[in-house]
Design a protein around this motif. Structure first.
Motif, PDB file in Angstrom:
ATOM      1  N   UNK A 226     -50.799  15.351 -59.935  1.00  0.00           N
ATOM      2  CA  UNK A 226     -50.579  16.597 -60.672  1.00  0.00           C
ATOM      3  C   UNK A 226     -51.681  17.609 -60.358  1.00  0.00           C
ATOM      4  N   UNK A 227     -52.903  17.118 -60.306  1.00  0.00           N
ATOM      5  CA  UNK A 227     -54.035  17.991 -59.991  1.00  0.00           C
ATOM      6  C   UNK A 227     -53.927  18.519 -58.558  1.00  0.00           C
ATOM      7  N   UNK A 228     -53.542  17.646 -57.635  1.00  0.00           N
ATOM      8  CA  UNK A 228     -53.393  18.057 -56.240  1.00  0.00           C
ATOM      9  C   UNK A 228     -52.260  19.067 -56.080  1.00  0.00           C
ATOM     10  N   UNK A 229     -51.201  18.895 -56.844  1.00  0.00           N
ATOM     11  CA  UNK A 229     -50.077  19.832 -56.787  1.00  0.00           C
ATOM     12  C   UNK A 229     -50.519  21.240 -57.174  1.00  0.00           C
ATOM     13  N   UNK A 230     -51.344  21.331 -58.211  1.00  0.00           N
ATOM     14  CA  UNK A 230     -51.845  22.643 -58.622  1.00  0.00           C
ATOM     15  C   UNK A 230     -52.800  23.213 -57.573  1.00  0.00           C
TER      16      UNK A 230
ATOM     17  N   UNK B  46     -51.437  28.250 -51.524  1.00  0.00           N
ATOM     18  CA  UNK B  46     -50.327  29.043 -50.984  1.00  0.00           C
ATOM     19  C   UNK B  46     -50.313  30.479 -51.506  1.00  0.00           C
ATOM     20  N   UNK B  47     -51.047  30.745 -52.568  1.00  0.00           N
ATOM     21  CA  UNK B  47     -51.037  32.087 -53.150  1.00  0.00           C
ATOM     22  C   UNK B  47     -51.855  33.060 -52.310  1.00  0.00           C
ATOM     23  N   UNK B  48     -51.359  34.268 -52.181  1.00  0.00           N
ATOM     24  CA  UNK B  48     -52.058  35.321 -51.449  1.00  0.00           C
ATOM     25  C   UNK B  48     -52.011  36.610 -52.262  1.00  0.00           C
ATOM     26  N   UNK B  49     -53.045  37.408 -52.124  1.00  0.00           N
ATOM     27  CA  UNK B  49     -53.051  38.706 -52.796  1.00  0.00           C
ATOM     28  C   UNK B  49     -51.996  39.614 -52.164  1.00  0.00           C
ATOM     29  N   UNK B  50     -51.371  40.420 -52.983  1.00  0.00           N
ATOM     30  CA  UNK B  50     -50.304  41.306 -52.519  1.00  0.00           C
ATOM     31  C   UNK B  50     -50.872  42.433 -51.659  1.00  0.00           C
ATOM     32  N   UNK B  51     -50.156  42.747 -50.583  1.00  0.00           N
ATOM     33  CA  UNK B  51     -50.527  43.882 -49.728  1.00  0.00           C
ATOM     34  C   UNK B  51     -49.616  45.082 -49.974  1.00  0.00           C
ATOM     35  N   UNK B  52     -48.817  44.990 -51.023  1.00  0.00           N
ATOM     36  CA  UNK B  52     -47.890  46.076 -51.344  1.00  0.00           C
ATOM     37  C   UNK B  52     -48.651  47.329 -51.783  1.00  0.00           C
TER      38      UNK B  52
ATOM     39  N   UNK C 290     -49.354  40.127 -58.965  1.00  0.00           N
ATOM     40  CA  UNK C 290     -49.772  39.018 -58.103  1.00  0.00           C
ATOM     41  C   UNK C 290     -51.192  38.565 -58.441  1.00  0.00           C
ATOM     42  N   UNK C 291     -52.064  39.526 -58.722  1.00  0.00           N
ATOM     43  CA  UNK C 291     -53.438  39.183 -59.102  1.00  0.00           C
ATOM     44  C   UNK C 291     -53.455  38.388 -60.402  1.00  0.00           C
ATOM     45  N   UNK C 292     -52.590  38.771 -61.331  1.00  0.00           N
ATOM     46  CA  UNK C 292     -52.498  38.052 -62.599  1.00  0.00           C
ATOM     47  C   UNK C 292     -51.974  36.634 -62.383  1.00  0.00           C
ATOM     48  N   UNK C 293     -51.012  36.496 -61.472  1.00  0.00           N
ATOM     49  CA  UNK C 293     -50.468  35.174 -61.147  1.00  0.00           C
ATOM     50  C   UNK C 293     -51.550  34.270 -60.553  1.00  0.00           C
ATOM     51  N   UNK C 294     -52.378  34.838 -59.688  1.00  0.00           N
ATOM     52  CA  UNK C 294     -53.466  34.076 -59.065  1.00  0.00           C
ATOM     53  C   UNK C 294     -54.482  33.636 -60.121  1.00  0.00           C
ATOM     54  N   UNK C 295     -54.820  34.545 -61.023  1.00  0.00           N
ATOM     55  CA  UNK C 295     -55.771  34.206 -62.094  1.00  0.00           C
ATOM     56  C   UNK C 295     -55.235  33.080 -62.974  1.00  0.00           C
ATOM     57  N   UNK C 296     -53.961  33.171 -63.326  1.00  0.00           N
ATOM     58  CA  UNK C 296     -53.366  32.148 -64.189  1.00  0.00           C
ATOM     59  C   UNK C 296     -53.326  30.790 -63.491  1.00  0.00           C
ATOM     60  N   UNK C 297     -53.008  30.804 -62.191  1.00  0.00           N
ATOM     61  CA  UNK C 297     -52.961  29.544 -61.440  1.00  0.00           C
ATOM     62  C   UNK C 297     -54.345  28.897 -61.379  1.00  0.00           C
ATOM     63  N   UNK C 298     -55.370  29.708 -61.151  1.00  0.00           N
ATOM     64  CA  UNK C 298     -56.733  29.177 -61.131  1.00  0.00           C
ATOM     65  C   UNK C 298     -57.156  28.681 -62.514  1.00  0.00           C
TER      66      UNK C 298
ATOM     67  N   UNK D 206     -70.103  22.257 -61.787  1.00  0.00           N
ATOM     68  CA  UNK D 206     -70.542  23.460 -61.073  1.00  0.00           C
ATOM     69  C   UNK D 206     -69.361  24.200 -60.457  1.00  0.00           C
ATOM     70  N   UNK D 207     -68.441  23.462 -59.838  1.00  0.00           N
ATOM     71  CA  UNK D 207     -67.306  24.117 -59.183  1.00  0.00           C
ATOM     72  C   UNK D 207     -66.367  24.765 -60.200  1.00  0.00           C
ATOM     73  N   UNK D 208     -66.165  24.131 -61.335  1.00  0.00           N
ATOM     74  CA  UNK D 208     -65.353  24.748 -62.392  1.00  0.00           C
ATOM     75  C   UNK D 208     -65.983  26.065 -62.827  1.00  0.00           C
ATOM     76  N   UNK D 209     -67.288  26.041 -63.016  1.00  0.00           N
ATOM     77  CA  UNK D 209     -68.001  27.249 -63.445  1.00  0.00           C
ATOM     78  C   UNK D 209     -67.907  28.354 -62.394  1.00  0.00           C
ATOM     79  N   UNK D 210     -68.058  27.994 -61.126  1.00  0.00           N
ATOM     80  CA  UNK D 210     -68.029  29.011 -60.074  1.00  0.00           C
ATOM     81  C   UNK D 210     -66.631  29.591 -59.874  1.00  0.00           C
ATOM     82  N   UNK D 211     -65.600  28.760 -59.995  1.00  0.00           N
ATOM     83  CA  UNK D 211     -64.227  29.272 -59.880  1.00  0.00           C
ATOM     84  C   UNK D 211     -63.930  30.230 -61.028  1.00  0.00           C
ATOM     85  N   UNK D 212     -64.338  29.853 -62.225  1.00  0.00           N
ATOM     86  CA  UNK D 212     -64.119  30.725 -63.388  1.00  0.00           C
ATOM     87  C   UNK D 212     -64.826  32.066 -63.201  1.00  0.00           C
TER      88      UNK D 212
END
Length: 266
Positions: free
Chosen positions: A134-138, A144-150, A159-167, A211-217
């Protein structure tokens, strides 16, 4: 000899043990003849090579240079002119990102908890395969997520909000499992009274995970730029550095800096 070999090859102790016991030329350098059946135990290599410090390496280098000058009948105390060049000794690591380093930490912690669960009753680890999957799936979803170039600002924000929520889901899952692993660690220390030295790896990877949780946040959720000196580029080879020498076509190299010096005598 083995300390220098490990540094030069970036070899782990298992490979070093195989070379020390099986490589004929290397064994001759170690002073063993063809019929000498002496073997090096893995723990012996670990214990002794930990004593091989940079200071000892400097002293060995000094002795080698002095011996070479004596063979050439040169004055060791005279000033030496020479040249030097540096290169990167690459370490065997994947390209580091904060999300894959967190996944590395969690995978290592899961393996350790499953290992200790075989001998001690640690609750909540029956579904460890499902939880890690489950963790690997997330983790894969974030990859696979990319910032929108639109040019449409609404699409960019969505898209930015989707990326934040996924993280956020990713680090929430990680924190949930880190809390569970911490409970297992405290159970092994408290109830089962295991020596802390046996759980050093678990403690180390718990620190990596936190540390990695803190840095991602901070990076994704809060929009902060993580200072370079806070970053780690490999959990399994923590000496790995992020090196940019300005080479054409090679913007970044991962490894350690090595300097080669040569005087005018060669």
């Amino acid at each position: 000899v083995l300390g220098t070999l490990r540094l030069a090859l970036g070899a782990d102790f298992d490979r070093l043990q195989e070379l020390a016991n099986e490589h004929r030329t290397l064994r001759m350098m170690l002073g063993h003849g063809i019929f000498d059946d002496k073997n090096y135990r893995l723990q012996t290599l670990r214990d002794n090579l930990k004593l091989f410090t940079p200071d000892i390496m400097d002293r060995i280098n000094t002795e080698v240079i002095c011996s070479g000058y004596q063979l050439l009948n040169l004055d060791v105390s005279a000033s030496i002119k020479g040249r030097c060049d540096s290169f990167v000794l690459k370490t065997d690591v994947h390209f580091p990102t904060d999300i894959n380093l967190l996944y590395d930490a969690m995978s290592a912690l899961f393996r350790q908890c499953v290992h200790w669960r075989q001998d001690y009753h640690l609750p909540d680890w029956r579904q460890h395969k499902h939880n890690l999957a489950q963790f690997k799936q997330q983790y894969r979803r974030i990859q696979r997520l990319r910032h929108s170039t639109s040019k449409d600002e609404k699409k960019k924000l969505a898209q930015a909000d989707l990326i934040c929520k996924a993280h956020q889901i990713y680090i929430d899952l990680a924190q949930k499992y880190l809390n569970l692993i911490t409970q297992s660690y405290e159970l092994l220390i408290g109830k089962y009274q295991l020596p802390k030295v046996l759980l050093l790896d678990m403690q180390t990877f718990l620190q990596h995970g936190d540390r990695q949780v803190d840095q991602i946040r901070r990076r994704v959720i809060e929009g902060e730029t993580i200072p370079h000196d806070e970053k780690v580029f490999s959990l399994f080879q923590p000496h790995t550095e992020w090196i940019s020498k300005g080479k054409a076509g090679v913007p970044v190299e991962l490894g350690i800096r090595v300097c080669i010096m040569e005087d005018y005598h060669g």
